[in-house]
Design a protein around this motif. Structure first.
Motif, mmCIF file in Angstrom:
data_model
loop_
_atom_site.group_PDB
_atom_site.id
_atom_site.type_symbol
_atom_site.label_atom_id
_atom_site.label_comp_id
_atom_site.label_asym_id
_atom_site.label_seq_id
_atom_site.Cartn_x
_atom_site.Cartn_y
_atom_site.Cartn_z
ATOM 1 N N ARG A 1 3.063 10.190 -6.662
ATOM 2 C CA ARG A 1 4.352 10.670 -7.185
ATOM 3 C C ARG A 1 5.195 11.326 -6.092
ATOM 4 O O ARG A 1 5.754 12.408 -6.255
ATOM 5 C CB ARG A 1 4.154 11.615 -8.361
ATOM 6 N N LEU A 2 5.240 10.639 -4.971
ATOM 7 C CA LEU A 2 6.051 11.052 -3.820
ATOM 8 C C LEU A 2 6.947 9.878 -3.429
ATOM 9 O O LEU A 2 6.601 8.720 -3.670
ATOM 10 C CB LEU A 2 5.158 11.429 -2.631
ATOM 11 N N GLN A 3 8.052 10.200 -2.819
ATOM 12 C CA GLN A 3 8.942 9.147 -2.329
ATOM 13 C C GLN A 3 8.251 8.375 -1.207
ATOM 14 O O GLN A 3 7.430 8.926 -0.465
ATOM 15 C CB GLN A 3 10.240 9.768 -1.793
ATOM 16 N N MET A 4 8.594 7.106 -1.064
ATOM 17 C CA MET A 4 7.989 6.281 -0.012
ATOM 18 C C MET A 4 8.170 6.868 1.392
ATOM 19 O O MET A 4 7.233 6.830 2.188
ATOM 20 C CB MET A 4 8.520 4.842 -0.085
ATOM 21 N N PRO A 5 9.353 7.439 1.719
ATOM 22 C CA PRO A 5 9.490 8.021 3.065
ATOM 23 C C PRO A 5 8.490 9.162 3.321
ATOM 24 O O PRO A 5 8.038 9.345 4.447
ATOM 25 C CB PRO A 5 10.929 8.535 3.099
ATOM 26 N N TRP B 1 0.834 -1.206 0.000
ATOM 27 C CA TRP B 1 0.000 0.000 0.000
ATOM 28 C C TRP B 1 0.870 1.259 0.000
ATOM 29 O O TRP B 1 0.608 2.205 -0.741
ATOM 30 C CB TRP B 1 -0.950 0.004 1.218
ATOM 31 N N ILE B 2 1.933 1.254 0.807
ATOM 32 C CA ILE B 2 2.843 2.417 0.846
ATOM 33 C C ILE B 2 3.488 2.619 -0.530
ATOM 34 O O ILE B 2 3.524 3.731 -1.053
ATOM 35 C CB ILE B 2 3.923 2.243 1.950
ATOM 36 N N ARG B 3 3.961 1.530 -1.121
ATOM 37 C CA ARG B 3 4.626 1.623 -2.430
ATOM 38 C C ARG B 3 3.641 2.095 -3.505
ATOM 39 O O ARG B 3 3.947 2.991 -4.289
ATOM 40 C CB ARG B 3 5.250 0.279 -2.814
ATOM 41 N N THR B 4 2.451 1.516 -3.550
ATOM 42 C CA THR B 4 1.448 1.890 -4.545
ATOM 43 C C THR B 4 1.026 3.354 -4.378
ATOM 44 O O THR B 4 0.920 4.097 -5.356
ATOM 45 C CB THR B 4 0.212 0.973 -4.425
ATOM 46 N N THR B 5 0.822 3.764 -3.129
ATOM 47 C CA THR B 5 0.436 5.147 -2.850
ATOM 48 C C THR B 5 1.553 6.101 -3.257
ATOM 49 O O THR B 5 1.299 7.167 -3.810
ATOM 50 C CB THR B 5 0.067 5.316 -1.361
ATOM 51 N N SER B 6 2.775 5.697 -3.017
ATOM 52 C CA SER B 6 3.941 6.494 -3.410
ATOM 53 C C SER B 6 3.951 6.731 -4.918
ATOM 54 O O SER B 6 4.163 7.857 -5.384
ATOM 55 C CB SER B 6 5.216 5.765 -2.969
#
Length: 194
Positions: free
Chosen positions: A174-178, A165-170
């Protein structure tokens, strides 16, 4: 581009000789002084590649100047002195000097000492950048791990699902995962309830 040098030597004749040798060899002397405290300010202002410092100077000695210049990674430091005692060499090394030359010196000794100091300084800067990159990656990893933990607790997800979910949302945002992880941690971002 020529290597930029600041010279701090309280003996005017030595300073003049040094400047002449350096300029003959294609170095660019961007500042000179006979005082250690002025050497620190000159290096801050001019941002040279190399600072050549005598140990015994008024204002601040060369070791104090070397410490200040090295701690801020402003320039490579070469200590130039009439003293060759072992304890002074050790003090110069601890102060951040990357090369040490005893007066009277020959041009054939000066140029290799300069190149050694510059080479070591480049290695130190590269290591600093590597450490910074690793620290940034570790910090990013910690953020993502914390965010995964929050999602696992709140959503009842397994770890791979929280990470996905974090990776897909990133990618979608169009934002970095952190950055996504930070928003999860501060509570400003949550998955839509299914």
């Amino acid at each position: 581009m020529a290597v930029r040098v600041v010279i701090a030597e309280d003996e005017a004749i030595v300073r003049l000789d040094l400047k002449e040798i350096l300029e003959e060899e294609g170095y660019d002397v961007v500042g000179e002084t006979g005082r250690g405290d002025e050497a620190i300010e000159l290096v801050r202002k001019q941002r040279p590649d190399l600072a050549i410092l005598d140990i015994k100077m008024p204002g601040a000695d060369g070791l104090t100047a070397a410490r200040a210049i090295s701690s801020e990674r402003m320039a490579a430091v070469l200590i130039l002195t009439a003293f060759s005692q072992r304890d002074l060499i050790d003090q110069a090394r601890q102060a951040g000097a990357l090369a040490y030359l005893v007066k009277p010196f020959q041009k054939s000794e000066l140029l290799p000492a300069i190149e050694i100091a510059l080479g070591r300084f480049e290695e130190m800067k590269a290591l600093d950048e590597q450490v910074k990159s690793l620290e940034d990656r570790l910090e990013a990893r910690k953020l993502v791990e914390r965010a995964k933990g929050i999602l696992m607790d709140e959503m009842g997800w397994r770890e791979p699902d929280a990470f996905a979910w974090i990776r897909t949302t990133s990618m979608r945002e169009r934002l970095q995962m952190p950055e996504i992880a930070r928003r999860v941690i501060d509570g400003s971002l949550r998955p839509d309830p299914a």
